[in-house]
Design a protein around this motif. Structure first.
Motif: not given
Length: 294
Positions: A180-185, A203-214, A290-291
């Motif tokens: 999975x991946x976690x994206x920071x913004x 999404x293009x490389x089919x890696x699950x996105x676990x969520x965004x961190x604000x 957990x994810x």
């Protein structure tokens, strides 16, 4: 210089060196002759997550370091791999500057601090030495960092990706099995727009996105207690999460100590484990774990 150290490269000769880390070839690295290489697991690692941002300056490495430390506090065998070849941050964040040794099978041995195993290009070059490499040299070094480190058995490995959506990010997502991946913004409009680019890349490389961190979401004045959204209200972050159907993993406050402790080499999770801001990192780690079933 130690015997192991002599096996590493000197920056002055690096562009003429076929093996930038000075390690013998194991034959395990796939050659990209036609099409894409087959995605493989990192040996000795259970789960791998990528912490990414399409924009620099959003605190990605600080978040990645605190997540790795949070996983360790939760009882997991945790590690972090700094994949930023040109601007490594992990040595500073973990207060480590030693030269890694080599194992009996000629693999790099991670350096450890605060219960987390770490590896970074920053350990292999001088602190002020530039890495003046073209693309192929970067890819060779990256492949060695990914596949020629003896992690000794980890439950979870955090990859601290460099900012952007270029060669390094694509090489990692195409060669490594990511859980999975976690994206920071940050709440800032420009950061949110770039975060969308990161979302679309995964999404293009089919890696699950676990969520965004604000990150840097809310500043609380230590004198008057007033709360201020310095970089914006965060509505843009929540809107992006809703539009792309991904989770908002957490809002990390803007606090001086988070930056100060990072610069001192003792991130928040270990410097102030009982604080509300440290607990935000712990909550994100629990959610992410957990994810991915860790």
């Amino acid at each position: 210089m130690a015997a192991a150290g002599r096996r590493f490269f000197h920056v002055a000769r690096v562009l003429q060196h076929e093996n930038p880390l000075g390690l013998p070839r194991t034959g395990s690295i796939p050659r990209m002759q036609r099409g894409l290489p087959e995605r493989r697991r990192i040996r000795g690692v259970g789960k791998v997550i990528a912490v990414s941002s399409a924009k620099g300056g959003v605190g990605k490495s600080t978040v990645a370091a605190n997540l790795a430390l949070a996983f360790a506090r939760l009882g997991h065998r945790s590690g972090i791999l700094d994949t930023d070849i040109f601007g490594p941050s992990i040595p500073t964040l973990f207060n480590l500057n030693e030269e890694p040794r080599l194992s009996d099978n000629n693999q790099l041995l991670p350096l450890s601090n605060y219960g987390v195993k770490t590896m970074s290009m920053g350990y292999l070059v001088g602190e002020e030495a530039p890495v003046v490499w073209r693309g192929m040299m970067v890819m060779k070094a990256l492949q060695q960092l990914l596949h020629e480190v003896d992690w000794g058995g980890l439950d979870i490995l955090v990859l601290d990706l460099p900012p952007g959506t270029g060669d390094t990010q694509l090489s990692i997502t195409q060669q490594i099995v990511l859980d999975g991946s976690v994206i920071i913004t940050t709440p800032h409009t420009l950061s949110v727009k770039d975060a969308v680019k990161g979302i679309n890349m995964f999404k293009k490389v089919n890696v699950p996105i676990l969520g965004l961190v604000n990150n840097m979401s809310l500043f609380t004045c230590p004198h008057c207690g007033g709360q201020h959204h310095v970089f914006g209200s965060g509505e843009g972050v929540r809107r992006v999460c809703a539009e792309h159907e991904i989770a908002l993993l957490g809002d990390i406050p803007l606090h001086q100590n988070i930056g100060t402790h990072s610069q001192e080499g003792k991130p928040t999770v270990v410097a102030e484990p009982g604080t509300e801001r440290a607990e935000v990192f712990m909550a994100i780690a629990r959610d992410v774990g957990g994810r991915i079933g860790c």
